[in-house]
Design an enzyme around this catalytic site. Structure first.
Site, mmCIF file in Angstrom:
data_model
loop_
_atom_site.group_PDB
_atom_site.id
_atom_site.type_symbol
_atom_site.label_atom_id
_atom_site.label_comp_id
_atom_site.label_asym_id
_atom_site.label_seq_id
_atom_site.Cartn_x
_atom_site.Cartn_y
_atom_site.Cartn_z
ATOM 1 N N CYS A 73 0.867 -1.187 0.000
ATOM 2 C CA CYS A 73 0.000 0.000 0.000
ATOM 3 C C CYS A 73 0.896 1.227 0.000
ATOM 4 O O CYS A 73 2.068 1.149 -0.349
ATOM 5 C CB CYS A 73 -0.928 -0.011 1.205
ATOM 6 S SG CYS A 73 -0.055 0.165 2.773
ATOM 7 N N ALA A 74 0.368 2.373 0.394
ATOM 8 C CA ALA A 74 1.157 3.602 0.310
ATOM 9 C C ALA A 74 2.283 3.630 1.335
ATOM 10 O O ALA A 74 3.410 3.988 1.033
ATOM 11 C CB ALA A 74 0.253 4.822 0.484
#
Lengths: 376, 76
Positions: A73-74
């Site tokens: 994810c980020a």
């Protein structure tokens, strides 16, 4: 239940070794389409984490049962949550990518390009997630750094490990896609920071102007860094000939593409500079020089050992951007239908001029995404 | 704007702002407006995409001293 983490260093090794990996990217579709972890033998599934809050049942059929799955994810928070859910569903080889795309964007992999004359060495620092390349030239206990990223510790620690002192720091031009670590390294080490004056008109700090024909020696055994004025990507863009063997082209010439002239806002003015640099100034150089650019755009530009380097003669044969005879066609290619500009490129330029001083976290956000400095 | 409920998600890192938003949405009726405050930089893109995929309407966003504010109208 805590799942295992996979570090970006481990992923880098998988990329460089052409290993297989299944990546479950749980960022939004836009973020995924814009920029992702690229690997020759990687497979992908993109489902935003917020669509999985009620359970992962809907995607289990799309995931491999027996091979490794890395969730990304980020920043590493959501991937951990999703990885835990998959673990509970019985997936045994699930990892969460530690630090997410942020860590991926910041990872630097130092790779030795070659030995130089009299025991010197040349290293390329591959910023694999963002496609930025920087260099360290080492000779006789001294080091020079070219186009450093803002992860300055990596260079300082690396020099320490080699037992060398950083004495000169260069930027080939004022960067628009990433924040330069040049000034910080110079401050930390007392090194001289060189910038091409045509790009540095607005900078707010002290630097040493680097002009065509300047010659900087690293160590006492003459590893020469020759400046070659090569405008086109920016007005001041300067290339370096190192040790009579290597041509550091900055953002002017890449392996499979050429520099774009629009990021400092002057595409039309600089088209002919770019053409002159590529088709005349570089043409006059030896075909045997090894080109070392400041970026790569696609994984195909990496050599087998992970370096990004190719003979100038080979590029004159194979790089499309060096083989457009018609001037108007060339102008069209580098000014029309350009790819999107890098994220926050104006703010990045202002940061590199010293005009704004964003916090660390903000600098990370500004650099999100690929580099986009080229036209193909 | 008539705010039915306010959610303080400041200081929380991803995925918590969305996890809490989703939960808070369950407590309000269709047409009601939820105000969310968050400090996570990623919240903006994520909340925008989440609202869209869930059939909710992101009415307005604002940034104030590092705090992002979102107003989301619950869908049918």
């Amino acid at each position: 239940m805590t799942v295992k983490n996979m570090t970006v260093k481990e992923i880098t090794n998988k990329v460089l070794n052409n290993e297989e990996l299944f990546l479950l990217d749980v960022r939004t579709e836009d973020a995924y389409q814009d920029w992702k972890i690229e690997g020759k033998n990687f497979s992908y599934l993109n489902v935003p984490y917020f669509d999985l809050l009620d359970g992962v049942e809907e995607i289990v059929d799309q995931l491999p049962k027996d091979s490794e799955i890395s969730v990304v994810c980020a920043k590493g928070g959501s991937s951990q949550m999703v990885a835990e859910m998959l673990d509970e569903e019985g997936f045994e080889n699930v990892y969460s990518v530690e630090g997410g795309m942020k860590a991926w964007s910041e990872h630097l992999e130092p790779i030795k390009i070659s030995d130089l004359k009299d025991g010197g060495e040349l290293y390329q620092f591959v910023r694999i997630g963002k496609g930025c390349l920087s260099y360290m030239v080492v000779s006789n206990e001294e080091a020079a750094i070219i186009d450093s990223t803002r992860m300055t510790d990596v260079y300082v620690d690396f020099a320490k490990k080699l037992g060398v002192k950083i004495t000169n720091v260069f930027d080939t031009h004022l960067h628009a896609d990433h924040i330069s670590g040049g000034r910080t390294i110079a401050e930390l080490t007392g090194a001289t920071y060189w910038l091409p004056p045509e790009d540095a008109g607005e900078v707010t700090f002290e630097y040493k102007p680097l002009r065509d024909g300047d010659n900087v020696t690293v160590g006492n055994t003459n590893i020469d860094i020759n400046a070659l004025y090569s405008p086109g990507h920016t007005k001041g863009s300067t290339s370096f000939v190192v040790d009579d063997q290597y041509l550091m082209t900055g953002d002017i010439l890449f392996i499979d593409s050429i520099g774009r002239p629009d990021l400092a806002g002057k595409a039309d003015d600089w088209v002919m500079d770019l053409r002159e640099t590529l088709y005349t100034r570089y043409k006059d150089l030896s075909d045997e020089l090894i080109v070392l650019p400041a970026h790569f755009m696609i994984m195909e530009e990496l050599n087998e050992d992970g370096t990004v380097a190719e003979k100038l003669g080979t590029l004159f044969e194979k790089n499309h951007g060096l083989n457009i005879d018609n001037q108007d066609e060339f102008r069209k290619m580098v000014t029309e239908d350009l790819p999107p500009q890098p994220n926050a490129y104006q703010e990045i330029r202002e940061t590199n001029m010293g005009k704004i001083n964003p916090e660390n976290e903000e600098q990370r956000e500004m650099e999100i995404g690929p580099n986009r400095c080229a036209v193909r | 704007m008539n705010v039915t409920k306010t959610l303080d998600a400041t200081g929380l890192a991803c995925p918590m702002p969305i996890v809490k938003t989703k939960k808070a949405m369950k407590d309000i009726e269709a047409g009601d407006v939820l105000e969310i405050q968050a400090t996570d930089q990623g919240a903006k893109a994520d909340l925008t995409a989440w609202a869209k995929s869930g059939g909710h309407e992101l009415l307005q966003t604002e940034e104030d001293n590092g705090v992002f504010k979102f107003w989301i109208k619950k869908g049918e």
